[in-house]
Design an enzyme around this catalytic site. Structure first.
Site, PDB file in Angstrom:
ATOM      1  CD  GLU A 144      -3.251  -1.112   1.551  1.00 13.26           C
ATOM      2  OE1 GLU A 144      -3.744   0.017   1.540  1.00 13.26           O
ATOM      3  OE2 GLU A 144      -3.871  -2.132   1.888  1.00 13.26           O
ATOM      4  CD  GLU A 147      11.957   3.060   0.393  1.00 15.13           C
ATOM      5  OE1 GLU A 147      11.066   2.234   0.089  1.00 15.13           O
ATOM      6  OE2 GLU A 147      12.627   2.957   1.431  1.00 15.13           O
TER       7      GLU A 147
HETATM    8  C1  FAD Z   1       2.349  -9.353   2.435  1.00 17.09           C
HETATM    9  C2  FAD Z   1       1.978  -8.575   1.214  1.00 17.09           C
HETATM   10  C3  FAD Z   1       0.645  -8.454   0.852  1.00 17.09           C
HETATM   11  C4  FAD Z   1       0.290  -7.743  -0.292  1.00 17.09           C
HETATM   12  N1  FAD Z   1      -1.047  -7.669  -0.661  1.00 17.09           N
HETATM   13  C5  FAD Z   1      -1.393  -7.053  -1.831  1.00 17.09           C
HETATM   14  C6  FAD Z   1      -2.754  -7.058  -2.285  1.00 17.09           C
HETATM   15  O1  FAD Z   1      -3.656  -7.563  -1.608  1.00 17.09           O
HETATM   16  N2  FAD Z   1      -3.031  -6.498  -3.481  1.00 17.09           N
HETATM   17  C7  FAD Z   1      -2.077  -5.913  -4.266  1.00 17.09           C
HETATM   18  O2  FAD Z   1      -2.408  -5.427  -5.344  1.00 17.09           O
HETATM   19  N3  FAD Z   1      -0.775  -5.911  -3.862  1.00 17.09           N
HETATM   20  C8  FAD Z   1      -0.415  -6.453  -2.666  1.00 17.09           C
HETATM   21  N4  FAD Z   1       0.906  -6.479  -2.261  1.00 17.09           N
HETATM   22  C9  FAD Z   1       1.920  -5.933  -3.152  1.00 17.09           C
HETATM   23  C10 FAD Z   1       2.462  -4.588  -2.721  1.00 17.09           C
HETATM   24  O3  FAD Z   1       1.478  -3.595  -2.841  1.00 17.09           O
HETATM   25  C11 FAD Z   1       3.737  -4.286  -3.522  1.00 17.09           C
HETATM   26  O4  FAD Z   1       4.709  -5.214  -3.081  1.00 17.09           O
HETATM   27  C12 FAD Z   1       4.208  -2.867  -3.320  1.00 17.09           C
HETATM   28  O5  FAD Z   1       3.377  -1.969  -4.033  1.00 17.09           O
HETATM   29  C13 FAD Z   1       5.655  -2.655  -3.780  1.00 17.09           C
HETATM   30  O6  FAD Z   1       5.852  -3.132  -5.061  1.00 17.09           O
HETATM   31  P1  FAD Z   1       7.061  -4.137  -5.410  1.00 17.09           P
HETATM   32  O7  FAD Z   1       7.085  -5.211  -4.408  1.00 17.09           O
HETATM   33  O8  FAD Z   1       6.922  -4.489  -6.838  1.00 17.09           O
HETATM   34  O9  FAD Z   1       8.365  -3.259  -5.186  1.00 17.09           O
HETATM   35  P2  FAD Z   1       8.979  -2.261  -6.259  1.00 17.09           P
HETATM   36  O10 FAD Z   1       7.955  -1.310  -6.717  1.00 17.09           O
HETATM   37  O11 FAD Z   1       9.725  -3.047  -7.286  1.00 17.09           O
HETATM   38  O12 FAD Z   1      10.026  -1.474  -5.349  1.00 17.09           O
HETATM   39  C14 FAD Z   1      11.288  -2.045  -4.976  1.00 17.09           C
HETATM   40  C15 FAD Z   1      12.040  -0.990  -4.149  1.00 17.09           C
HETATM   41  O13 FAD Z   1      12.298   0.167  -4.957  1.00 17.09           O
HETATM   42  C16 FAD Z   1      11.756   1.313  -4.322  1.00 17.09           C
HETATM   43  N5  FAD Z   1      11.213   2.221  -5.323  1.00 17.09           N
HETATM   44  C17 FAD Z   1      10.366   1.918  -6.343  1.00 17.09           C
HETATM   45  N6  FAD Z   1      10.076   3.008  -7.055  1.00 17.09           N
HETATM   46  C18 FAD Z   1      10.728   4.041  -6.449  1.00 17.09           C
HETATM   47  C19 FAD Z   1      10.823   5.451  -6.685  1.00 17.09           C
HETATM   48  N7  FAD Z   1      10.139   6.039  -7.678  1.00 17.09           N
HETATM   49  N8  FAD Z   1      11.605   6.184  -5.873  1.00 17.09           N
HETATM   50  C20 FAD Z   1      12.269   5.614  -4.839  1.00 17.09           C
HETATM   51  N9  FAD Z   1      12.231   4.298  -4.558  1.00 17.09           N
HETATM   52  C21 FAD Z   1      11.463   3.533  -5.343  1.00 17.09           C
HETATM   53  C22 FAD Z   1      10.651   0.784  -3.425  1.00 17.09           C
HETATM   54  O14 FAD Z   1      10.351   1.711  -2.376  1.00 17.09           O
HETATM   55  C23 FAD Z   1      11.265  -0.507  -2.938  1.00 17.09           C
HETATM   56  O15 FAD Z   1      12.136  -0.227  -1.875  1.00 17.09           O
HETATM   57  C24 FAD Z   1       1.284  -7.139  -1.086  1.00 17.09           C
HETATM   58  C25 FAD Z   1       2.633  -7.239  -0.703  1.00 17.09           C
HETATM   59  C26 FAD Z   1       2.977  -7.942   0.426  1.00 17.09           C
HETATM   60  C27 FAD Z   1       4.436  -8.034   0.821  1.00 17.09           C
END
Ligand code: FAD
Length: 406
Positions: free
Chosen positions: A369, A373
């Site tokens: 959510e 960052e």
């Molecule tokens: C337990 C759990 C439950 C979840 N449940 C749901 C759900 O019900 N529905 C759903 O849709 N999703 C769900 N998620 C997914 C979650 O919303 C995403 O994991 C989250 O949005 C981050 O995306 P990512 O994991 O792809 O990380 P990425 O977006 O790949 O980010 C990787 C890293 O890069 C950093 N980063 C990325 N972009 C930037 C930027 N522009 N500037 C600075 N730093 C940046 C991030 O902060 C992070 O540290 C869940 C995740 C978990 C762990």
């Protein structure tokens, strides 16, 4: 002015959830966490009986008709016991039900919101994909229109309750040209039923936190969805996804606040039991410092989510305030959980004590959510004038309207 006194309904709800979670969940949570077991019937059945699955949905639509502060209180009390419980509030009651309430047609509310609020159907939220989290415009799921139906294909990953929920709010591209340009007005929101042909789901393997909860993926292979299941208008999917996050983040903020309180209480207890150098460890100033920080974080996090709840009750736009509450509470919960393990010494490194579970559970909320960052960037952008909130076509109904719909 904001009044911080809970009214009778809010106090009663807080007390009931606290007692239920302590009685029905706490005694078995360590075992369920260790066995990666989601105790579906007991948890969803109990939450439905307490009215939590439709807590802030008007009675007219099968809910309990309580205010948004009650939603926050329930989230805080549930996560005090285990994060897996609060996650249900976030995805079912927050991200999904409140979005249906604000954006759904009367027909959609009757068909989906009523059974969800009553707890006979469970709902989830599908935005994230293997290649797209923070960068939501990078999703690849498409919905192709043929006649009065859409055909959805793609994969959603890291979805809470993926193997449990009956209905999902799914975001997909409906405009191929806009997809290429990453123009979010090409995204549309759909209500997708698990029972649809071409839908399959599975668990996220090797997950190391929120182990008593269900997190997984789902795949859609030309899943047929009728026009009647488009939520909002075609092209409003991005706005709806962001609107939903305003509701989910609120429950995450309140939940993380509960986790800080759990860390604080466990640490105070242990600091009075454990002795080193002839005194209780609570007598050492460096231990006091960690406990004091937990109290400061708990009280601050609570004030922040209460402010968001108050704004929701009054129909005020709260994206900025809710984002701040979520960011602050989740980062503080990580600090509290790390320190709670530290105060427990080696015992904190064992599942014999609950703080190790708090430590594993808190991290997810710093990622989902909106990562830490992304929230930092959002707050800076508001201050710098790079970001402002424009009115959306549909808003969350203020509490007074919820009551008058009854
Ligand atoms: C337990 C759990 C439950 C979840 N449940 C749901 C759900 O019900 N529905 C759903 O849709 N999703 C769900 N998620 C997914 C979650 O919303 C995403 O994991 C989250 O949005 C981050 O995306 P990512 O994991 O792809 O990380 P990425 O977006 O790949 O980010 C990787 C890293 O890069 C950093 N980063 C990325 N972009 C930037 C930027 N522009 N500037 C600075 N730093 C940046 C991030 O902060 C992070 O540290 C869940 C995740 C978990 C762990």
């Amino acid at each position: 002015m904001i009044d911080f006194t809970l009214n009778d309904e809010q106090r009663l709800l807080e007390q009931s959830v606290r007692e239920w979670a302590a009685r029905e969940v706490a005694p078995n949570i360590r075992e369920h966490d260790r066995k990666h077991h989601f105790d579906r019937d007991r948890i969803l059945g109990g939450m439905a009986r307490l009215g939590l699955l439709g807590v802030s949905v008007p009675q007219e639509y099968g809910g309990a008709g309580m205010d948004y502060i009650c939603l926050g209180l329930a989230s805080e009390e549930l996560e005090y016991v285990d994060t897996s419980l609060r996650v249900i509030m976030s995805v079912h009651a927050g991200l999904n039900c409140l979005t249906l309430l604000a954006w759904g047609t009367e027909d959609q509310k009757r068909r989906y919101l009523v059974p969800q609020a009553q707890g006979t159907k469970i709902a989830g939220y599908g935005l994230t994909e293997p290649g797209a989290g923070s960068d939501a415009r990078a999703i690849q799921t498409t919905a192709i229109k043929k006649g009065d139906r859409y055909y959805l294909s793609g994969e959603k990953s890291w979805i809470s309750l993926a193997d449990v929920a009956d209905n999902f709010l799914v975001i997909a591209w409906t405009d191929a040209e806009k997809k290429k340009q990453r123009d979010p007005s090409g995204l549309t929101a759909f209500i997708v039923e698990r029972s649809s042909k071409g839908f399959s789901s599975g668990p996220m393997k090797e997950k190391w936190g929120i182990l008593a909860g269900n997190t997984g993926f789902f795949k859609m292979d030309e899943v047929e969805v009728p026009d009647a299941n488009v939520l909002g208008k075609p092209g409003e999917g991005f706005k709806i996804a962001m609107f939903a996050l305003d509701q989910g983040r609120y429950t995450v903020a309140a939940g993380a606040t509960g986790l800080i309180r759990a860390c604080r209480d466990a640490s105070v207890k242990y600091a009075k039991e454990r002795k080193t150098f002839g005194v209780e460890i609570g007598q050492h100033q460096l231990v006091k410092e960690m406990i004091a920080q937990m109290e400061s974080d708990y009280q601050s996090a609570r004030l922040l989510w209460l402010r968001s709840g108050w704004m929701k009750n009054n129909g005020a736009r709260n994206t900025r305030e809710t984002g701040l509450a979520k960011w602050f509470a989740t980062v503080a919960s990580e600090r509290a959980a790390g320190d709670a393990v530290q105060i427990h010494g080696a015992n904190g490194y064992s599942d014999e004590y609950p703080v190790g579970r708090y430590f594993r559970n808190c991290k997810g909320a710093v990622i989902y959510e909106g990562t830490r960052e992304i929230h930092k960037i959002m707050q800076a952008d508001y201050l710098l004038g790079y970001r402002s909130d424009r009115p959306t076509r549909c808003e969350l109904p203020p509490f007074e309207t919820l009551k008058s719909q009854v």
